[in-house]
Design a protein around this motif. Sequence first.
Motif, mmCIF file in Angstrom:
data_model
loop_
_atom_site.group_PDB
_atom_site.id
_atom_site.type_symbol
_atom_site.label_atom_id
_atom_site.label_comp_id
_atom_site.label_asym_id
_atom_site.label_seq_id
_atom_site.Cartn_x
_atom_site.Cartn_y
_atom_site.Cartn_z
ATOM 1 N N PHE A 196 43.682 51.718 -41.058
ATOM 2 C CA PHE A 196 45.372 51.587 -41.538
ATOM 3 C C PHE A 196 45.536 50.510 -42.657
ATOM 4 C CE2 PHE A 196 45.361 52.902 -37.122
ATOM 5 C CZ PHE A 196 46.208 54.190 -37.109
ATOM 6 N N LEU A 197 44.444 49.641 -42.591
ATOM 7 C CA LEU A 197 44.692 48.385 -43.493
ATOM 8 C C LEU A 197 44.271 48.627 -45.009
ATOM 9 C CD1 LEU A 197 45.113 45.373 -44.071
ATOM 10 C CD2 LEU A 197 42.620 45.008 -43.421
ATOM 11 N N TRP A 198 43.366 49.467 -45.164
ATOM 12 C CA TRP A 198 43.108 49.568 -46.516
ATOM 13 C C TRP A 198 44.015 50.469 -47.419
ATOM 14 C CZ3 TRP A 198 39.976 46.458 -48.970
ATOM 15 C CH2 TRP A 198 38.996 45.813 -48.333
ATOM 16 N N PRO A 199 44.420 51.697 -46.626
ATOM 17 C CA PRO A 199 45.488 52.292 -47.554
ATOM 18 C C PRO A 199 46.899 51.487 -47.885
ATOM 19 C CG PRO A 199 45.112 53.419 -45.292
ATOM 20 C CD PRO A 199 43.957 52.429 -45.620
ATOM 21 N N LEU A 200 47.038 50.521 -46.815
ATOM 22 C CA LEU A 200 48.524 49.795 -46.987
ATOM 23 C C LEU A 200 48.113 48.769 -47.977
ATOM 24 C CD1 LEU A 200 50.814 48.353 -45.890
ATOM 25 C CD2 LEU A 200 49.758 47.152 -44.142
ATOM 26 N N LEU A 201 46.972 48.096 -48.067
ATOM 27 C CA LEU A 201 46.733 47.177 -49.203
ATOM 28 C C LEU A 201 46.667 47.876 -50.713
ATOM 29 C CD1 LEU A 201 43.705 45.005 -47.793
ATOM 30 C CD2 LEU A 201 46.333 44.433 -48.014
ATOM 31 N N VAL A 202 46.335 49.126 -50.532
ATOM 32 C CA VAL A 202 46.292 49.759 -51.940
ATOM 33 C C VAL A 202 47.572 50.294 -52.420
ATOM 34 C CG1 VAL A 202 45.443 51.985 -53.084
ATOM 35 C CG2 VAL A 202 43.884 50.733 -51.452
ATOM 36 N N ALA A 203 48.390 50.777 -51.318
ATOM 37 C CA ALA A 203 50.013 50.745 -51.433
ATOM 38 C C ALA A 203 50.608 49.670 -52.215
ATOM 39 C CB ALA A 203 50.615 51.453 -50.107
ATOM 40 N N ALA A 204 50.266 48.589 -51.533
ATOM 41 C CA ALA A 204 50.962 47.270 -51.909
ATOM 42 C C ALA A 204 50.651 47.054 -53.622
ATOM 43 C CB ALA A 204 50.482 46.273 -51.169
ATOM 44 N N LEU A 205 49.346 47.269 -53.765
ATOM 45 C CA LEU A 205 48.944 46.999 -55.075
ATOM 46 C C LEU A 205 49.769 48.023 -55.773
ATOM 47 C CD1 LEU A 205 47.270 45.940 -57.270
ATOM 48 C CD2 LEU A 205 45.228 47.518 -56.706
ATOM 49 N N GLY A 206 49.879 49.245 -55.596
ATOM 50 C CA GLY A 206 50.415 50.534 -56.362
ATOM 51 C C GLY A 206 51.970 49.910 -56.857
ATOM 52 N N PHE A 207 52.589 49.622 -55.533
ATOM 53 C CA PHE A 207 54.012 49.190 -55.863
ATOM 54 C C PHE A 207 54.227 48.000 -56.420
ATOM 55 C CE2 PHE A 207 54.704 52.071 -52.088
ATOM 56 C CZ PHE A 207 55.584 52.873 -52.718
ATOM 57 N N THR A 208 53.124 46.813 -56.530
ATOM 58 C CA THR A 208 53.259 45.715 -57.294
ATOM 59 C C THR A 208 53.069 46.094 -58.796
ATOM 60 O OG1 THR A 208 52.407 44.481 -55.327
ATOM 61 C CG2 THR A 208 52.342 43.438 -57.695
ATOM 62 N N LEU A 209 52.330 46.887 -59.082
ATOM 63 C CA LEU A 209 52.226 47.261 -60.619
ATOM 64 C C LEU A 209 53.311 48.211 -61.001
ATOM 65 C CD1 LEU A 209 48.715 48.741 -60.257
ATOM 66 C CD2 LEU A 209 49.259 46.692 -61.559
ATOM 67 N N LEU A 210 54.226 48.830 -60.201
ATOM 68 C CA LEU A 210 55.301 49.446 -60.792
ATOM 69 C C LEU A 210 56.368 48.569 -60.781
ATOM 70 C CD1 LEU A 210 55.463 52.585 -58.281
ATOM 71 C CD2 LEU A 210 54.994 52.614 -60.902
ATOM 72 N N PHE A 211 56.449 47.535 -59.608
ATOM 73 C CA PHE A 211 57.491 46.276 -59.811
ATOM 74 C C PHE A 211 57.383 45.740 -61.078
ATOM 75 C CE2 PHE A 211 58.856 42.041 -59.087
ATOM 76 C CZ PHE A 211 59.875 42.038 -58.444
ATOM 77 N N ALA A 212 56.060 45.321 -61.538
ATOM 78 C CA ALA A 212 55.759 44.433 -62.658
ATOM 79 C C ALA A 212 56.231 45.330 -63.957
ATOM 80 C CB ALA A 212 54.379 44.115 -62.741
ATOM 81 N N ALA A 213 55.933 46.524 -63.969
ATOM 82 C CA ALA A 213 56.262 47.309 -65.146
ATOM 83 C C ALA A 213 57.751 47.452 -65.164
ATOM 84 C CB ALA A 213 55.533 48.789 -64.812
ATOM 85 N N ILE A 214 58.393 47.775 -64.011
ATOM 86 C CA ILE A 214 59.903 47.907 -64.188
ATOM 87 C C ILE A 214 60.538 46.445 -64.672
ATOM 88 C CG2 ILE A 214 61.956 47.996 -62.858
ATOM 89 C CD1 ILE A 214 60.569 49.920 -61.145
ATOM 90 N N VAL A 215 60.093 45.422 -64.170
ATOM 91 C CA VAL A 215 60.506 44.056 -64.738
ATOM 92 C C VAL A 215 60.343 43.861 -66.135
ATOM 93 C CG1 VAL A 215 60.237 41.575 -64.388
ATOM 94 C CG2 VAL A 215 60.371 42.947 -62.468
ATOM 95 N N LEU A 216 59.226 44.080 -66.620
ATOM 96 C CA LEU A 216 58.918 44.076 -68.177
ATOM 97 C C LEU A 216 59.947 44.884 -68.953
ATOM 98 C CD1 LEU A 216 54.907 43.879 -68.436
ATOM 99 C CD2 LEU A 216 56.940 41.975 -68.579
#
Length: 246
Positions: A196-216
């Motif tokens: 359960f942990l590893w896909p959650l961490l990968v999802a957090a990374l993916g959403f963080t990248l999207l968040f950073a792109a949207i902010v920029l």
Amino acid sequence: MHGFANPKRFLSLARPVTPWLLVLGVIVTGGSLAWGLTQVPAERLQGETVRIMYLHVPAAWLGMAGWLTIAAASFTEIVWRHPLSAIAGRAAALPGAFFTALCLVTGSLWGRPAWGKWWVWDGRLTSMLVLLFLYLAYIALAGATAREGASSRMPAIFGLVGIVNLPVIHYSVIWFYSVHQPPSISMGNSSMAPEFLWPLLVAALGFTLLFAAIVLMRMRALLAQTQAEARLRRRAREVDLAPAQA
């Protein structure tokens, strides 16, 4: 940081970085959601509903991270008067509010089968709702300040004051009686099973990248809007001065 106070210098970095963040974010987020929603087994007690976690938890993290971004931009605005700090705060506010709302919606969907209710006035849920209201107030205040051409210090002060809600969100399950489960992940420690942990961490990374792109992207759009309005005001002054000079 001060090296990017010049908008041209900031744009020279933001333009090539934004598409990479966006593409990587879409790929990582899509892969992690496919992994979590189709490959992870059902949880022993929560069954299939545990899959909401792969949306809910990253949304909660980014809802809080969005306000941390606003607070950092606000601090920079007040202390160093960085030219892009107010724009950075405004750029982070809308995606931060979106992820906070997504956290509340997915939490309600997750809570219905777990608690038998769509909503309870729990410390974690209530403080997260307060965060959403803070976002909406900041968006309105910063937008009004920008339209009126007033000082951006007032939204900056509000952004710093609002950070006091973040420790309440984080520690509410410890400080108060709570139906919300305690944190499963902390610094250097996790009580969550690896599947359960590893896909959650990968999802957090993916959403963080999207968040950073949207902010920029929003920073670039707001900067272009600010520059266009400055040019219009300059032309209006030139038109007003022309008859007097004639």
